[in-house]
Design an enzyme around this catalytic site. Structure first.
Site, PDB file in Angstrom:
ATOM      1  N   SER A 102     -17.873  33.154 -27.129  1.00  0.00           N
ATOM      2  CA  SER A 102     -18.900  32.114 -27.142  1.00  0.00           C
ATOM      3  C   SER A 102     -18.931  31.491 -28.526  1.00  0.00           C
ATOM      4  O   SER A 102     -18.585  32.136 -29.516  1.00  0.00           O
ATOM      5  CB  SER A 102     -20.266  32.714 -26.824  1.00  0.00           C
ATOM      6  OG  SER A 102     -21.302  31.771 -27.037  1.00  0.00           O
TER       7      SER A 102
ATOM      8  N   TYR B   5     -27.767  37.937 -29.136  1.00  0.00           N
ATOM      9  CA  TYR B   5     -26.527  37.466 -28.514  1.00  0.00           C
ATOM     10  C   TYR B   5     -25.484  37.157 -29.577  1.00  0.00           C
ATOM     11  O   TYR B   5     -24.302  37.472 -29.413  1.00  0.00           O
ATOM     12  CB  TYR B   5     -26.826  36.239 -27.661  1.00  0.00           C
ATOM     13  CG  TYR B   5     -25.673  35.776 -26.810  1.00  0.00           C
ATOM     14  CD1 TYR B   5     -25.046  36.638 -25.902  1.00  0.00           C
ATOM     15  CD2 TYR B   5     -25.210  34.460 -26.885  1.00  0.00           C
ATOM     16  CE1 TYR B   5     -23.986  36.206 -25.107  1.00  0.00           C
ATOM     17  CE2 TYR B   5     -24.168  34.018 -26.091  1.00  0.00           C
ATOM     18  CZ  TYR B   5     -23.558  34.899 -25.210  1.00  0.00           C
ATOM     19  OH  TYR B   5     -22.508  34.462 -24.425  1.00  0.00           O
TER      20      TYR B   5
END
Length: 257
Positions: free
Chosen positions: A144, A157
């Site tokens: 990501s 995250y």
């Protein structure tokens, strides 16, 4: 690749691809796309019923197996059912919450680390012997932009995906001299169930994330995976960051009024 194979990729068998988190979103789109390119695809995820729906779109080239990457026994059972692996797509992962570090939910952080980091580790370890034995294996991990660029509200995250990025890079270093390529694809904003799940089912909040801009869709990333997977054996795409035209960094987005 021959001219005939270019015209009809599915006519050229390419071996076996294993895709985790394949019941929806990027994982599902990737499984279907790899099948269209000629791979036999093993799809793993917790939601077996959803997996079967995706298998039905794989034109007879898909097989569904239950898999929870956060459970070591589940990973072992999954891997035991697979005899060949030429491409491993580590896609299983999720984000939970947008709290600040001061308000961090430790249980959410633990769950994200368990799935994104240790889950990727477990599956990669389980399939490395088959990937090496294939003579031209590939590990393609879906990371990501959060693993490249920290942002407010993303600490848990960010931490998990930065760990994935570090692990992927170390794996690339450790496998030099072995017939295995390693790539990490880092998407930006992709409109899937991801944001809805991150926000605890808040559909209005999830929709607002993409308001006024055109995000990527799962198929965009699936096609990136397919391109990486079909490069010649001597070509390793180490990393790929894929953003929508409207997005220039994790938090900088052009939105139309």
């Amino acid at each position: 690749m021959s001219q005939d194979e270019t015209a009809n990729p599915a006519s050229a068998p390419r071996g076996c691809a294993v895709v985790t988190g394949a019941s929806s979103g990027i994982g599902a789109a990737t499984a279907v796309h790899l099948a269209s390119l000629g791979y036999e695809v093993v799809l793993g995820a917790r939601r077996k019923d959803r997996l079967e729906e995706v298998v039905a779109r794989c034109a007879g080239r898909g097989r569904a197996l239950p898999l929870d990457v956060a459970d070591p026994d589940s990973v072992a059972a999954f891997a035991a059912e697979v005899e060949r692996c030429d491409v491993l797509v580590n896609n299983a992962g999720f984000a939970r919450g947008t709290e600040s570090v001061a308000e961090a939910d430790e249980a959410a952080w633990t769950a994200m680390y368990e799935t994104n980091v240790l889950g990727t580790l477990r599956v990669t370890k389980a399939f490395l012997p088959l990937l090496i034995a294939s003579g031209d294996g590939q590990v393609i991990t879906i990371g990501s932009v959060a693993g490249r660029e920290p942002y407010e509200g993303g600490a848990g995250y960010n931490a998990a995906k930065h760990a994935v990025t570090a692990m992927t890079r170390v794996l690339r270093l450790e496998l030099r001299g072995q017939p295995v390529r390693v790539c990490q694809i880092d998407p930006g904003m992709v409109e899937t169930e991801f944001t809805l799940n991150r926000l605890g089912g808040d559909a209005e909040g999830a929709s607002a994330v993409y308001a006024g801009m055109t995000p990527l869709v799962a198929q965009d990333i699936a096609e990136c995976v397919g391109w990486v997977a079909t490069r010649p054996p001597h070509v390793n795409i180490d990393a790929m960051t894929v953003l929508a035209r409207d997005q220039t960094s994790a938090r900088v987005v052009h939105r139309r009024s």
